[in-house]
Structure formats: C-alpha cells, structure tokens
Design an enzyme around this catalytic site. Structure first.
Site, PDB file in Angstrom:
ATOM      1  N   CYS A 108      12.080  -3.111   3.182  1.00 56.19           N
ATOM      2  CA  CYS A 108      11.690  -1.738   3.526  1.00 56.19           C
ATOM      3  C   CYS A 108      10.970  -1.766   4.865  1.00 56.19           C
ATOM      4  O   CYS A 108      11.604  -2.046   5.881  1.00 56.19           O
ATOM      5  CB  CYS A 108      10.866  -1.094   2.420  1.00 56.19           C
ATOM      6  SG  CYS A 108       9.552  -2.110   1.726  1.00 56.19           S
ATOM      7  N   SER A 109       9.696  -1.470   4.884  1.00 56.45           N
ATOM      8  CA  SER A 109       9.023  -1.415   6.181  1.00 56.45           C
ATOM      9  C   SER A 109       7.570  -1.846   6.063  1.00 56.45           C
ATOM     10  O   SER A 109       6.716  -1.294   6.749  1.00 56.45           O
ATOM     11  CB  SER A 109       9.114  -0.001   6.756  1.00 56.45           C
ATOM     12  OG  SER A 109       8.564   0.920   5.835  1.00 56.45           O
ATOM     13  N   CYS A 110       7.268  -2.814   5.215  1.00 58.01           N
ATOM     14  CA  CYS A 110       5.895  -3.319   5.127  1.00 58.01           C
ATOM     15  C   CYS A 110       5.453  -3.790   6.517  1.00 58.01           C
ATOM     16  O   CYS A 110       6.210  -4.455   7.223  1.00 58.01           O
ATOM     17  CB  CYS A 110       5.809  -4.457   4.118  1.00 58.01           C
ATOM     18  SG  CYS A 110       6.247  -3.938   2.435  1.00 58.01           S
TER      19      CYS A 110
HETATM   20 FE    FE Z   1       8.496  -3.927   2.513  1.00 58.99          FE
END
Ligand code: FE
Length: 204
Positions: A108-110
């Site tokens: 995802c976009s951690c």
């Molecule tokens: Fe993530």
C-alpha cells in the site's frame, strides 16, 4: 516483509480536517485547487523538513548518527518528532559509496510520516511499488539516478510496524556548511532513496 497495511485508523485530527475541508469547499470559501497546493506543500516542504533535520544532525554529530542507526524512533524523538501513527519502529538505513537504499511499501503506502510528511502520489502507485522490487536500478535511472553496478541496491519494504528512512550520503564540498544549511540540501526524494543529495540547494 509481512505486517499489516491499510489497517491504520485515520487519526481524529485527520477526520476533522477532512470534514472542515469538505465544508469550506461546499461553502465556496476554498477551492480544491488551493487544497491541492497545500497538500503539495506538505508533501514537498513542511513534512520532509523534519527528516532533513534528522539527516543533517546525523551528518554533523556522529554520536547522534549511531543512535539513529541503532533506534530510529528514539533518535527522531530526541528532535521532537514521532508520535502516534508513525509506526512503532523507524529504521534508518545508511547510504554509503557501496550501498544504496530504496524505500517502498509493496502492499500500500506505509511511509515514515513523522519525518517525511505525506507520501508523494508516485509512491502509492502500483508501478512504483512493484518495480522498486523487480527492477530497482531501471526505476532509479528513470528518477535520474544512475548507479554503477558496483553499488549494491537494498530495497526496504515498509509496513505499519516498520518504516524506513534513508540516511543519504553527505555531498562532497559541504564541509563548511552548518547543520541548518545542510538540512536545506536534503530532499524528500533523497530520504526515500530515489535521489542523491547534492551540494546545490533544491528549489523549495
Ligand atoms: Fe503499507
């Protein structure tokens, strides 16, 4: 690898901001263009300045650098950064003449927001997330970063539990600069690992 992604609840202030933003746009007091500009400022300037101060401190203070590499969360807390939602663990990874580090979140976009602010859009794109792992050198070349084959590329996959911050190499010719001046050279992209820091200050 592993860990949880996408499961972080949105913090209460973020929910309030979203509600206020919707209301202001609805009432015609704010345009979404203005909001986009503000978000861009947070992506490029305000957020990453925290990380830039961490990097500059590490460059001038070797004891601090050792603490940063040993326990990133504790070291950024020394400078007043951190807090809820940033992940329990922040790992600083150091670039050297023979090792280059690149940060991604494949699922995802951690992102280490206490030191870098909001992630840029490209960081959230499937192309970046997959290519960072499959063909990091090609990807970096497209960012304008050509790495010799002798440099090992290490790719770090972020999660909600562990976030990564690249400690870039201090550029040559900056021996005369103080900590604050050095911090102005450090860019968000360098702390994600898609760029180097150069001795010429970036446009802000
Ligand atoms: Fe993530």
């Amino acid at each position: 690898m592993g860990g949880t992604h996408n499961s972080e609840p949105e913090p209460y202030p973020a929910l309030r901001v979203r509600a206020l933003e919707s209301l202001l746009i609805e009432k015609g007091l704010l345009s979404s263009d203005v909001v986009d500009k503000l978000v861009a400022i947070y992506e490029n300037d305000v957020g990453p300045m925290n990380g830039a101060r961490v990097v500059a401190r590490a460059w001038v203070d070797s004891a601090y650098k050792q603490r940063l590499l040993a326990d990133g969360a504790a070291a950024i807390a020394e400078l007043g950064f951190g807090g809820r939602g940033g992940g329990d663990k922040l790992v600083a990874v150091e670039n050297t003449p023979t090792v280059h580090n690149l940060v991604v979140c494949t699922l995802c976009s951690c992102y280490p927001w206490p030191v870098l602010g909001l992630p840029p859009n490209w960081y959230k794109m499937p192309a970046y997330r997959s290519r960072a792992v499959l063909e990091p050198r090609t990807l970096l070349r497209e960012f304008g970063l050509e790495l010799p084959e002798s440099v090992e590329v290490r790719v770090w996959d972020s999660s909600a539990e562990v976030r990564y911050l690249v400690l870039p190499e201090r550029p040559a010719g900056t021996g005369h600069l103080g900590e604050a001046e050095l911090a102005r050279l450090v860019t968000r992209d360098a702390m994600i690992g898609v760029a180097r820091v150069t001795a010429a200050a970036p446009a802000r």
